[in-house]
Design an enzyme around this catalytic site. Structure first.
Site, short mmCIF file in Angstrom:
data_model
loop_
_atom_site.label_atom_id
_atom_site.label_comp_id
_atom_site.label_asym_id
_atom_site.label_seq_id
_atom_site.Cartn_x
_atom_site.Cartn_y
_atom_site.Cartn_z
N ALA A 288 39.02 4.84 -9.55
CA ALA A 288 39.49 3.70 -8.74
C ALA A 288 40.76 4.07 -7.99
O ALA A 288 40.95 3.67 -6.84
CB ALA A 288 39.73 2.49 -9.63
N ASP B 153 39.90 -2.51 -12.47
CA ASP B 153 40.64 -1.28 -12.21
C ASP B 153 41.39 -1.32 -10.89
O ASP B 153 42.61 -1.10 -10.83
CB ASP B 153 39.69 -0.07 -12.25
#
Length: 424
Positions: free
Chosen positions: A154, A197
């Protein structure tokens, strides 16, 4: 802030200057920190309530606008060079394009780490963003922390998005970028994760706990007025580094949660609602949980109990009660093992070792729990002793994994971080 250091920034800028032939002063750097999730494990994809914060480790992406549509990327950690154009239409991996060809899959593309850069272009193209400028960039992650359960994927996606947006003078809000990074992972890569995330990476503030409702996308930055004692974040690595997309366990758990939601919604006369557990009222769960098959009952119990732990954790953090906050973290870890049924044996051993370490308030898996590391909140004054204890005990329990960890550093002591940003 202790990261990034001036030395790290200078090294990144020199690499980009050498690649591009530009002056070092022209180089911009994206800082995209890794995240931890103290509470809210495995419920973001069900629209649950989660908590998160970033740490003082992460991704640095130095870049300059390329002056044309070309993207040229190199990495400090990975071999090869990634080259493509932002005016090339990107297609989800494995799907045929209009000419009958397919986008290179991660297993076939020479520089597989470049898939996230392509994914960022895909996300922006899908959102009708006009990209006229590529970037010349150099990517560097904190050594040994990729595929460790800290959402390095991420962070990489966010880094590419911010760089491309900056190079193209696009004004994009953090909320929009949360959606764009979701498109990278869900739409381009086919991973069925939620938005925890990227939300943590884009929304966090130093010293705050990010508290987020993944159904409404509402978030709150919760400042602890005065913590009882200074704390550190301990990261203990298992040595299991299998990429999330190659492990069927994650997507299987998501499907099981959806199936549990479907049963509960049907039983309560709400079958028209989307089968996610956030659409199931707690009272409905209590009334109909006996109708769930054993496996589905465990997944639902984790969801509802974890939601409650997040709510209680917010209260504990806001009042500065680290001991109570830590107990909730440990309870989350236990539910991940018993109800969500994730965690290979090395991770479970690490979790148990951390609970016995000096000064540890609480511990649990980081990431999905199928590989990577465990995290713990620890008294700052006892962090070194705790790290030493965990290192010694894990070497006894898993000598093969422990001896191949993180450049000889199986345990790291970290501090809280800040949000992703571009340094000009």
């Amino acid at each position: 802030m202790s990261w990034p250091t001036d030395s790290e920034l200078n090294s990144i800028k020199e690499a980009v200057a050498q690649m591009s032939g530009r002056d070092k002063g022209e180089v911009r750097v994206v800082v995209a920190p890794y995240r931890i999730c103290p509470l809210g494990a495995h419920i973001d994809h069900q629209g649950g309530t989660v908590s998160a914060m970033t740490i003082n480790k992460g991704i640095l992406l130095g870049f300059v606008p390329s002056g044309d549509t070309q993207v040229q990327l190199r990495s400090a950690q990975f071999e090869g060079e990634v080259c493509f154009r932002v005016d090339e239409i990107q297609h989800p991996i494995g799907l045929a394009n209009k000419n009958g060809a397919s986008t290179p899959s991660p297993s076939k593309e020479k520089s597989i780490w470049g898939t996230y850069a392509r994914g960022a272009v895909y996300a922006l193209q899908s959102s009708k963003k006009n990209l006229k400028q590529g970037i010349i960039g150099y990517l560097s992650g904190s050594n040994g922390l990729d595929s460790s359960g800290l959402s390095s994927s991420a962070a990489v996606g966010v880094a590419y998005l911010l760089a491309l947006e900056n190079a193209n003078e696009l004004t994009v809000s953090p909320t929009e970028n949360i959606e764009y990074d979701r498109l990278i992972e869900n739409g381009y890569l086919g991973l069925r994760n939620g938005i925890l995330d990227q939300s943590a990476i884009l929304l966090s503030n130093y010293g705050c706990l990010t508290y987020m409702d993944c159904k409404t996308l509402d978030h709150e930055l919760v400042q602890a007025p005065e913590l009882e004692k200074p704390f550190r974040i301990l990261l203990a690595f298992s040595g299991l580094r299998q990429a999330l997309t190659t492990n069927p366990g994650y997507n299987l758990r998501v499907s099981e949660c959806q199936e549990a939601a479907k049963v509960l919604l049907t039983a309560s006369g709400n079958s028209e609602l989307e089968p996610t557990l956030c659409n199931v009222e707690h009272a409905v769960y209590e009334a109909h949980k006996h109708e769930l098959k054993p496996v589905l009952a465990k997944r639902a119990e984790h969801y509802f109990s974890e939601n409650m732990r997040v709510i209680k954790g917010r209260e504990a953090w806001a009042s500065g009660n680290l001991e109570e906050f830590g107990k909730l973290i440990s309870a989350s870890g236990l539910s991940s093992i018993e109800n969500y049924e994730c965690g290979a044996e090395p991770l479970i051993q690490l979790y148990k070792i951390l609970l016995k370490a000096p000064g540890v308030y609480g511990a649990r898996f980081s990431g999905a729990g199928f590989r990577g590391c465990c995290l713990a909140f620890v008294d700052a004054e006892k962090a070194e002793a705790a790290a030493s204890y965990v290192k010694d005990e894990y070497e006894k329990a898993q000598p093969e994994f422990a001896n191949n960890l993180n450049g000889g550093k199986p345990v790291l002591i970290c501090e809280a971080g800040d949000a992703a940003r571009v340094l000009l």
